[in-house]
Design a protein around this motif. Structure first.
Motif, PDB file in Angstrom:
ATOM      1  N   SER A  21       0.841  -1.190   0.000  1.00  0.00           N
ATOM      2  CA  SER A  21       0.000   0.000   0.000  1.00  0.00           C
ATOM      3  C   SER A  21       0.876   1.240   0.000  1.00  0.00           C
ATOM      4  O   SER A  21       1.979   1.260   0.549  1.00  0.00           O
ATOM      5  N   TYR A  22       0.344   2.313  -0.639  1.00  0.00           N
ATOM      6  CA  TYR A  22       1.060   3.566  -0.608  1.00  0.00           C
ATOM      7  C   TYR A  22       0.068   4.697  -0.810  1.00  0.00           C
ATOM      8  O   TYR A  22      -1.105   4.468  -1.068  1.00  0.00           O
ATOM      9  N   ALA A  23       0.520   5.937  -0.646  1.00  0.00           N
ATOM     10  CA  ALA A  23      -0.388   7.077  -0.707  1.00  0.00           C
ATOM     11  C   ALA A  23      -1.098   7.128  -2.051  1.00  0.00           C
ATOM     12  O   ALA A  23      -0.520   6.800  -3.093  1.00  0.00           O
ATOM     13  N   ASP A  24      -2.366   7.552  -2.021  1.00  0.00           N
ATOM     14  CA  ASP A  24      -3.135   7.622  -3.253  1.00  0.00           C
ATOM     15  C   ASP A  24      -2.563   8.645  -4.219  1.00  0.00           C
ATOM     16  O   ASP A  24      -2.630   8.466  -5.432  1.00  0.00           O
ATOM     17  N   ASP A  25      -2.042   9.760  -3.708  1.00  0.00           N
ATOM     18  CA  ASP A  25      -1.544  10.809  -4.585  1.00  0.00           C
ATOM     19  C   ASP A  25      -0.043  10.649  -4.809  1.00  0.00           C
ATOM     20  O   ASP A  25       0.787  11.086  -4.021  1.00  0.00           O
ATOM     21  N   THR A  26       0.318   9.988  -5.893  1.00  0.00           N
ATOM     22  CA  THR A  26       1.684   9.809  -6.330  1.00  0.00           C
ATOM     23  C   THR A  26       1.696  10.044  -7.829  1.00  0.00           C
ATOM     24  O   THR A  26       0.638  10.164  -8.450  1.00  0.00           O
ATOM     25  N   PRO A  27       2.880  10.095  -8.468  1.00  0.00           N
ATOM     26  CA  PRO A  27       2.893  10.265  -9.919  1.00  0.00           C
ATOM     27  C   PRO A  27       2.145   9.163 -10.654  1.00  0.00           C
ATOM     28  O   PRO A  27       1.693   9.357 -11.777  1.00  0.00           O
ATOM     29  N   ALA A  28       2.014   7.972 -10.042  1.00  0.00           N
ATOM     30  CA  ALA A  28       1.385   6.838 -10.723  1.00  0.00           C
ATOM     31  C   ALA A  28      -0.113   6.748 -10.475  1.00  0.00           C
ATOM     32  O   ALA A  28      -0.826   6.121 -11.249  1.00  0.00           O
ATOM     33  N   ILE A  29      -0.601   7.350  -9.390  1.00  0.00           N
ATOM     34  CA  ILE A  29      -2.029   7.248  -9.073  1.00  0.00           C
ATOM     35  C   ILE A  29      -2.486   8.516  -8.376  1.00  0.00           C
ATOM     36  O   ILE A  29      -1.810   9.026  -7.491  1.00  0.00           O
ATOM     37  N   LYS A 151       1.137  -0.754  -5.018  1.00  0.00           N
ATOM     38  CA  LYS A 151       2.375  -0.640  -5.781  1.00  0.00           C
ATOM     39  C   LYS A 151       2.838  -2.030  -6.180  1.00  0.00           C
ATOM     40  O   LYS A 151       2.834  -2.951  -5.365  1.00  0.00           O
ATOM     41  N   VAL A 152       3.201  -2.200  -7.452  1.00  0.00           N
ATOM     42  CA  VAL A 152       3.703  -3.467  -7.962  1.00  0.00           C
ATOM     43  C   VAL A 152       5.055  -3.212  -8.607  1.00  0.00           C
ATOM     44  O   VAL A 152       5.405  -2.070  -8.898  1.00  0.00           O
ATOM     45  N   PRO A 153       5.847  -4.257  -8.855  1.00  0.00           N
ATOM     46  CA  PRO A 153       7.205  -4.050  -9.379  1.00  0.00           C
ATOM     47  C   PRO A 153       7.271  -3.279 -10.686  1.00  0.00           C
ATOM     48  O   PRO A 153       8.165  -2.466 -10.884  1.00  0.00           O
ATOM     49  N   HIS A 154       6.321  -3.524 -11.599  1.00  0.00           N
ATOM     50  CA  HIS A 154       6.397  -2.882 -12.912  1.00  0.00           C
ATOM     51  C   HIS A 154       5.054  -2.268 -13.289  1.00  0.00           C
ATOM     52  O   HIS A 154       4.537  -2.511 -14.379  1.00  0.00           O
ATOM     53  N   GLY A 155       4.503  -1.459 -12.387  1.00  0.00           N
ATOM     54  CA  GLY A 155       3.230  -0.830 -12.669  1.00  0.00           C
ATOM     55  C   GLY A 155       2.634  -0.233 -11.413  1.00  0.00           C
ATOM     56  O   GLY A 155       3.301  -0.085 -10.386  1.00  0.00           O
ATOM     57  N   SER A 156       1.381   0.151 -11.507  1.00  0.00           N
ATOM     58  CA  SER A 156       0.665   0.698 -10.363  1.00  0.00           C
ATOM     59  C   SER A 156      -0.758   0.186 -10.397  1.00  0.00           C
ATOM     60  O   SER A 156      -1.245  -0.278 -11.431  1.00  0.00           O
ATOM     61  N   GLY A 157      -1.435   0.240  -9.259  1.00  0.00           N
ATOM     62  CA  GLY A 157      -2.768  -0.338  -9.250  1.00  0.00           C
ATOM     63  C   GLY A 157      -3.647   0.168  -8.140  1.00  0.00           C
ATOM     64  O   GLY A 157      -3.265   1.025  -7.339  1.00  0.00           O
ATOM     65  N   LYS A 178     -12.349  -9.096  -3.137  1.00  0.00           N
ATOM     66  CA  LYS A 178     -11.266  -8.155  -3.430  1.00  0.00           C
ATOM     67  C   LYS A 178     -10.965  -8.204  -4.919  1.00  0.00           C
ATOM     68  O   LYS A 178     -10.878  -9.282  -5.523  1.00  0.00           O
ATOM     69  N   VAL A 179     -10.826  -7.024  -5.521  1.00  0.00           N
ATOM     70  CA  VAL A 179     -10.434  -6.917  -6.924  1.00  0.00           C
ATOM     71  C   VAL A 179      -9.294  -5.918  -7.016  1.00  0.00           C
ATOM     72  O   VAL A 179      -9.383  -4.813  -6.456  1.00  0.00           O
ATOM     73  N   VAL A 180      -8.227  -6.303  -7.696  1.00  0.00           N
ATOM     74  CA  VAL A 180      -7.084  -5.418  -7.881  1.00  0.00           C
ATOM     75  C   VAL A 180      -6.914  -5.131  -9.373  1.00  0.00           C
ATOM     76  O   VAL A 180      -6.719  -6.047 -10.176  1.00  0.00           O
ATOM     77  N   TYR A 181      -7.025  -3.855  -9.716  1.00  0.00           N
ATOM     78  CA  TYR A 181      -6.708  -3.392 -11.066  1.00  0.00           C
ATOM     79  C   TYR A 181      -5.248  -2.972 -11.095  1.00  0.00           C
ATOM     80  O   TYR A 181      -4.812  -2.166 -10.273  1.00  0.00           O
ATOM     81  N   THR A 182      -4.488  -3.478 -12.051  1.00  0.00           N
ATOM     82  CA  THR A 182      -3.092  -3.081 -12.219  1.00  0.00           C
ATOM     83  C   THR A 182      -2.862  -2.627 -13.656  1.00  0.00           C
ATOM     84  O   THR A 182      -3.266  -3.315 -14.604  1.00  0.00           O
TER      85      THR A 182
END
Length: 381
Positions: A21-29, A151-157, A178-182
């Motif tokens: 888990s990480y903050a919602d407001d990042t460059p990726a999300i 956060k995933v190794p090669h993407g965001s979700g 649970k559903v994870v979109y990546t």
């Protein structure tokens, strides 16, 4: 007591964070509020981006994917998903076509709104004549999910979680879903589904994106070339309920084992296509159930966009927007007419609880549910 311990262990394994888990407001999300439900539940819009400029917008309401921007053969980004311009329109209109939504507890149809499990008959809410469609009157597509950036190794979700209470829409058991979109760095949309229950129930989750690889609002999908890796399909009656048979596609106008333009046979006099007013069929995918395999490919000659679909599920539902009639006003003022988009839904078979010969959709406390679907986007000259 033993089954309770077993269930809790399975629940922990199934729904524990398998991404950081990480903050919602990042460059990726990024995250922004868009409104509230009538019950005061807050609705947020999340935007995922990758280094190639590919972008996906997702709401915690219904787990709905509002847009997906991918490049065409000239590198120009375009939105390939049908949907409404205003995120709150999904709430106000009821989203009858299920644009972009997570479907559950049971995707597709259950005959007569009922099934028998361990000798008990369960009566579900009905919303498709006398049948249950897409989880009932208020399925997972009309629920507010808890959302969290991942956060995933090669993407965001985005991870979405929902607790479906015992008896909801008539289904037994408390279910934690649970559903994870990546969105990966190599332009793959990955969808991971998981669920656990405290008692026996049935489950069949999927996602209902309508794709137009020319770009949403740019006409219909009849010129799209489609391939489906399936030797058989589950034929239906006039109510689109499976008969229980598995029929070979060979010699029928449902055969997409090699690429065909969707429109080349959609006006066939085949009784199956007449029932559905186009294509609305579950294909029995080739290969071993439970292993990831190539299910389908779509190509739009006008844009050069291609999409490959991979799944570990036994079936794939092809739906060609047969009931869109222009009354749904979408993004950029588009009026979505018949065949404006197509759905390729990874799933178990429709009405499986009423067909013992179909792969089982029973979810038990000691047997959590998992599935993964991949949608890979690329282009041709």
């Amino acid at each position: 007591m033993r089954w309770i311990i077993s269930f809790l262990l399975c629940l922990t394994a199934t729904l524990s964070p398998d991404f950081t888990s990480y903050a919602d407001d990042t460059p990726a999300i990024t995250k922004q509020p868009v409104g509230e439900t009538a019950d005061g539940e807050r609705i947020y819009l999340y935007t995922l981006k990758n280094p190639n400029g590919v972008q996906a917008e997702i709401m915690n309401y219904g787990g709905i994917m509002l847009s997906l921007r991918v490049p065409d053969r000239n590198g120009k980004l375009g939105d390939v998903l049908l949907g409404y311009a205003d995120p709150m329109d999904y709430v106000r209109t009821g989203n009858k076509p299920y644009f972009g939504a997570i479907i559950g507890r049971y995707a597709n149809r259950i005959a007569n709104g009922s099934f028998v499990l361990d000798g008990t008959t369960y009566h579900l809410s009905v919303n498709d004549g006398r049948n249950t469609l897409a989880g009932g009157v208020r399925g997972f597509d009309k629920r507010v999910w808890k959302a969290e950036g991942t956060k995933v190794p090669h993407g965001s979700g985005l991870a979405l979680r929902y607790w479906s209470k015992d008896g909801e829409e008539g289904f037994p058991g408390n279910v934690w879903a649970k559903v994870v979109y990546t969105l990966t760095d190599d332009n793959v949309l990955r969808i991971d589904y998981s669920a656990a229950s405290d008692q026996k129930t049935v489950i069949n989750l999927t996602q209902h994106n309508y794709y137009n690889l020319k770009g949403q609002g740019n006409g219909d999908i009849l010129d799209h070339l489609l391939t489906i890796h399936a030797e058989r399909f589950t034929p239906v009656n006039p109510e689109l309920i499976p008969t229980g048979q598995l029929q070979r596609v060979a010699g029928t106008d449902l055969d997409f084992r090699r690429p065909f333009a969707i429109g080349s046979r959609i006006r066939s006099r085949d009784p199956q296509i007449l029932y559905a007013k186009g294509y609305d069929f579950n294909y029995v995918l080739s290969g071993k159930v439970g292993t990831m395999r190539h299910a389908a490919s779509v190509y739009a000659p006008a844009s050069g966009r291609r999409m490959d679909v991979f799944t570990d599920q036994p079936g794939l539902q092809l739906y060609t927007g047969n009931f869109l009639d222009g009354s749904e006003k979408g993004k950029d003022g588009a009026a979505y007419g018949k065949h404006a988009g197509l759905c390729l839904e990874t799933q178990h078979f429709p009405d499986s609880p009423n067909h013992p010969n179909f792969p089982s959709t029973v979810l038990a406390p000691d047997k959590p549910y998992k599935q993964t679907a991949l949608y890979r986007f690329f282009t041709s000259p």
